[in-house]
Design a protein around this motif. Structure first.
Motif, PDB file in Angstrom:
ATOM      1  N   PRO A 175       0.780  -1.241   0.000  1.00  0.00           N
ATOM      2  CA  PRO A 175       0.000   0.000   0.000  1.00  0.00           C
ATOM      3  C   PRO A 175       0.814   1.295   0.000  1.00  0.00           C
ATOM      4  N   GLY A 176       2.151   1.227   0.125  1.00  0.00           N
ATOM      5  CA  GLY A 176       2.933   2.430   0.366  1.00  0.00           C
ATOM      6  C   GLY A 176       2.784   3.524  -0.668  1.00  0.00           C
ATOM      7  N   ASP A 177       2.982   3.212  -1.952  1.00  0.00           N
ATOM      8  CA  ASP A 177       2.864   4.233  -3.000  1.00  0.00           C
ATOM      9  C   ASP A 177       1.436   4.738  -3.118  1.00  0.00           C
ATOM     10  N   VAL A 178       0.488   3.824  -2.992  1.00  0.00           N
ATOM     11  CA  VAL A 178      -0.924   4.218  -3.031  1.00  0.00           C
ATOM     12  C   VAL A 178      -1.227   5.188  -1.895  1.00  0.00           C
ATOM     13  N   ARG A 179      -0.725   4.878  -0.704  1.00  0.00           N
ATOM     14  CA  ARG A 179      -0.950   5.745   0.457  1.00  0.00           C
ATOM     15  C   ARG A 179      -0.412   7.150   0.218  1.00  0.00           C
ATOM     16  N   ASN A 180       0.797   7.256  -0.330  1.00  0.00           N
ATOM     17  CA  ASN A 180       1.405   8.564  -0.567  1.00  0.00           C
ATOM     18  C   ASN A 180       0.594   9.408  -1.542  1.00  0.00           C
ATOM     19  N   VAL A 181       0.083   8.772  -2.587  1.00  0.00           N
ATOM     20  CA  VAL A 181      -0.713   9.514  -3.571  1.00  0.00           C
ATOM     21  C   VAL A 181      -2.061   9.906  -2.972  1.00  0.00           C
ATOM     22  N   MET A 182      -2.648   9.022  -2.168  1.00  0.00           N
ATOM     23  CA  MET A 182      -3.910   9.360  -1.499  1.00  0.00           C
ATOM     24  C   MET A 182      -3.723  10.566  -0.586  1.00  0.00           C
ATOM     25  N   ALA A 183      -2.632  10.583   0.151  1.00  0.00           N
ATOM     26  CA  ALA A 183      -2.359  11.716   1.036  1.00  0.00           C
ATOM     27  C   ALA A 183      -2.204  13.003   0.243  1.00  0.00           C
ATOM     28  N   ALA A 184      -1.530  12.917  -0.896  1.00  0.00           N
ATOM     29  CA  ALA A 184      -1.305  14.103  -1.724  1.00  0.00           C
ATOM     30  C   ALA A 184      -2.603  14.635  -2.311  1.00  0.00           C
ATOM     31  N   LEU A 185      -3.542  13.755  -2.607  1.00  0.00           N
ATOM     32  CA  LEU A 185      -4.817  14.169  -3.202  1.00  0.00           C
ATOM     33  C   LEU A 185      -5.896  14.464  -2.164  1.00  0.00           C
ATOM     34  N   LEU A 203      -1.379   0.652   7.616  1.00  0.00           N
ATOM     35  CA  LEU A 203      -2.153  -0.237   8.487  1.00  0.00           C
ATOM     36  C   LEU A 203      -3.656  -0.061   8.264  1.00  0.00           C
ATOM     37  N   MET A 204      -4.073   1.172   8.042  1.00  0.00           N
ATOM     38  CA  MET A 204      -5.485   1.436   7.788  1.00  0.00           C
ATOM     39  C   MET A 204      -5.929   0.777   6.475  1.00  0.00           C
ATOM     40  N   LEU A 205      -5.096   0.850   5.449  1.00  0.00           N
ATOM     41  CA  LEU A 205      -5.428   0.218   4.173  1.00  0.00           C
ATOM     42  C   LEU A 205      -5.456  -1.309   4.306  1.00  0.00           C
ATOM     43  N   ALA A 206      -4.535  -1.852   5.108  1.00  0.00           N
ATOM     44  CA  ALA A 206      -4.536  -3.295   5.351  1.00  0.00           C
ATOM     45  C   ALA A 206      -5.806  -3.705   6.089  1.00  0.00           C
ATOM     46  N   ALA A 207      -6.195  -2.931   7.092  1.00  0.00           N
ATOM     47  CA  ALA A 207      -7.405  -3.232   7.852  1.00  0.00           C
ATOM     48  C   ALA A 207      -8.639  -3.140   6.966  1.00  0.00           C
ATOM     49  N   MET A 208      -8.706  -2.099   6.141  1.00  0.00           N
ATOM     50  CA  MET A 208      -9.866  -1.922   5.269  1.00  0.00           C
ATOM     51  C   MET A 208      -9.942  -3.032   4.220  1.00  0.00           C
ATOM     52  N   THR A 209      -8.773  -3.511   3.778  1.00  0.00           N
ATOM     53  CA  THR A 209      -8.766  -4.633   2.832  1.00  0.00           C
ATOM     54  C   THR A 209      -9.351  -5.874   3.486  1.00  0.00           C
ATOM     55  N   ARG A 240     -11.217  -1.982  -3.362  1.00  0.00           N
ATOM     56  CA  ARG A 240     -12.381  -1.506  -2.609  1.00  0.00           C
ATOM     57  C   ARG A 240     -11.932  -0.758  -1.363  1.00  0.00           C
ATOM     58  N   ALA A 241     -10.862  -1.231  -0.720  1.00  0.00           N
ATOM     59  CA  ALA A 241     -10.314  -0.562   0.453  1.00  0.00           C
ATOM     60  C   ALA A 241      -9.816   0.841   0.087  1.00  0.00           C
ATOM     61  N   VAL A 242      -9.135   0.943  -1.032  1.00  0.00           N
ATOM     62  CA  VAL A 242      -8.640   2.244  -1.493  1.00  0.00           C
ATOM     63  C   VAL A 242      -9.806   3.185  -1.764  1.00  0.00           C
ATOM     64  N   GLU A 243     -10.844   2.648  -2.385  1.00  0.00           N
ATOM     65  CA  GLU A 243     -12.034   3.456  -2.679  1.00  0.00           C
ATOM     66  C   GLU A 243     -12.680   3.974  -1.397  1.00  0.00           C
ATOM     67  N   GLN A 244     -12.833   3.111  -0.403  1.00  0.00           N
ATOM     68  CA  GLN A 244     -13.464   3.526   0.844  1.00  0.00           C
ATOM     69  C   GLN A 244     -12.606   4.535   1.609  1.00  0.00           C
ATOM     70  N   ALA A 295      -2.718  -2.914 -10.232  1.00  0.00           N
ATOM     71  CA  ALA A 295      -3.229  -4.287 -10.163  1.00  0.00           C
ATOM     72  C   ALA A 295      -3.906  -4.472  -8.815  1.00  0.00           C
ATOM     73  N   ASN A 296      -4.917  -5.321  -8.788  1.00  0.00           N
ATOM     74  CA  ASN A 296      -5.656  -5.555  -7.547  1.00  0.00           C
ATOM     75  C   ASN A 296      -5.243  -6.884  -6.927  1.00  0.00           C
ATOM     76  N   GLN A 297      -3.952  -7.199  -7.053  1.00  0.00           N
ATOM     77  CA  GLN A 297      -3.433  -8.458  -6.539  1.00  0.00           C
ATOM     78  C   GLN A 297      -1.939  -8.298  -6.267  1.00  0.00           C
ATOM     79  N   ARG A 298      -1.369  -9.269  -5.608  1.00  0.00           N
ATOM     80  CA  ARG A 298       0.074  -9.282  -5.380  1.00  0.00           C
ATOM     81  C   ARG A 298       0.796  -9.521  -6.695  1.00  0.00           C
ATOM     82  N   ILE A 299       1.784  -8.718  -6.982  1.00  0.00           N
ATOM     83  CA  ILE A 299       2.630  -8.940  -8.142  1.00  0.00           C
ATOM     84  C   ILE A 299       4.087  -8.796  -7.707  1.00  0.00           C
ATOM     85  N   THR A 300       4.973  -9.384  -8.471  1.00  0.00           N
ATOM     86  CA  THR A 300       6.396  -9.290  -8.186  1.00  0.00           C
ATOM     87  C   THR A 300       7.107  -8.712  -9.396  1.00  0.00           C
ATOM     88  N   LEU A 301       7.983  -7.753  -9.156  1.00  0.00           N
ATOM     89  CA  LEU A 301       8.759  -7.133 -10.224  1.00  0.00           C
ATOM     90  C   LEU A 301      10.121  -7.818 -10.313  1.00  0.00           C
TER      91      LEU A 301
END
Length: 327
Positions: free
Chosen positions: A58-68, A97-103, A111-115, A130-136
């Motif tokens: 969730p880290g990058d998603v969290r940072n962008v959510m905070a910025a917006l 942690l909040m995103l993990a809990a909401m997931t 859906r957690a990101v949306e909420q 992606a809405n799943q675990r991926i590995t780079l």
């Protein structure tokens, strides 16, 4: 193009501080922002949650959510708060942690990101690539295969290509729809191989980008990055994008002209990191339009994009190219 009075629609690809910096500037304008964020991170708090809860990082998603977000500064600060003392919580950010809990509550990361977006009153939309675990993975020039986003820059060797596993990854339908409706699509700024490219390695996203009729802008990084783009010129950044997308797709590249020494007291900048070389002859063979602007600033001792300047130019660019979507 939108009808009179409708907001222009902007889709931005990336992750990390670069994407967060850009959306902070853009959200002040009457545009509809969709940020498509990498979920390839496997280090720090995100990596621990990846292992413990089997969710996309969730880290990058969290940072962008905070910025917006459009909430009281204290609420945003709390969302970004990182625990430092507790043995179990040390290194975790509250937002992760909040995103993990909401997931866990909703059973679905997107859906957690949306909420959480509703809770934070986000000005725009944040979509995980992606809405799943991926590995780079990265294949280095010497043939070495490196697995894990956080490990790739450690090797310090040039990267031949990056790829995802699993190979069959489905994006959110909203991402494809956003690209179809977009008036402008933006790539960067951000780590080329570990933030920007992972978002277009998803096949359906890559196809939608190539088919999208909107103008596409690449905001080139200000400096090279150790372990990823050391000694890369501007054209090499673009070539990497084209190689991974399977063809040319950028209409305009935005470059910086700020002299870094002017950002420091008494011109104390010595480097590294090194400014990205503007090899114009090669770049102009790859991209129809190259624009140079003073778009660098100094934030906490780090050279960053000046979000207001970049956002202002993007708005002007959209206005100047209105009605010029590719057919």
């Amino acid at each position: 193009m939108p009808h009179s009075g409708e907001k222009k629609k902007v889709v931005i690809f990336g992750g990390g501080t670069g994407l967060a910096t850009l959306v902070r500037g853009l959200k002040k304008y009457p545009v509809e922002i969709t940020a498509v964020v990498t979920v390839a991170d496997d280090g720090g708090s995100s990596g621990r949650l990846l292992d413990e809860y089997d969710i996309p990082p969730p880290g990058d998603v969290r940072n962008v959510m905070a910025a917006l977000s459009d909430v009281e500064p204290l609420i945003e600060k709390m969302f970004q708060y990182r625990f430092a003392s507790s043995k179990d919580l040390k290194g975790h950010s509250l937002g992760n942690l909040m995103l993990a809990a909401m997931t866990n509550i909703t059973g679905d990361f997107a859906r957690a990101v949306e909420q959480m977006s509703h809770i934070l009153n986000i000005q725009g939309k944040v979509l995980p690539a992606a809405n799943q675990r991926i590995t780079l993975h990265a294949e280095l020039e010497d043939g070495t295969i490196v697995t894990g986003e956080s490990k790739i820059p450690v090797y310090g060797r040039r990267i031949r290509k990056v790829y995802l596993s699993p190979t069959e990854v489905k994006p959110l339908p909203e991402t494809i729809q956003a690209l179809r409706n977009a008036d402008l699509v933006i790539f960067g700024p951000g780590s080329l191989y570990t933030s920007i490219l992972p978002t277009i390695l998803v096949q359906a996203i890559r196809d939608a980008v190539m088919e999208c009729s909107a103008k596409k802008v690449y905001i080139c990084n200000l400096t090279t990055q150790a372990g990823e783009t050391f000694e890369y010129s501007a054209s090499e950044h673009v070539k990497a994008l084209y190689d991974h997308a399977g063809g040319a797709f950028i209409d305009t590249v935005l470059l910086n002209t700020t002299d870094f020494t002017t950002l420091y007291e008494e011109g104390e900048y010595k480097g590294p990191p090194s400014p990205v070389e503007h090899d114009m002859a090669e770049l102009e063979k790859l991209v129809p339009n190259v624009v140079k602007r003073e778009i660098a600033t100094l934030i906490d001792g780090q050279i960053r994009h000046e979000s207001k300047e970049v956002a202002s130019w993007l708005i002007q660019y959209m206005e100047s190219t209105a009605g010029k979507k590719k057919m």
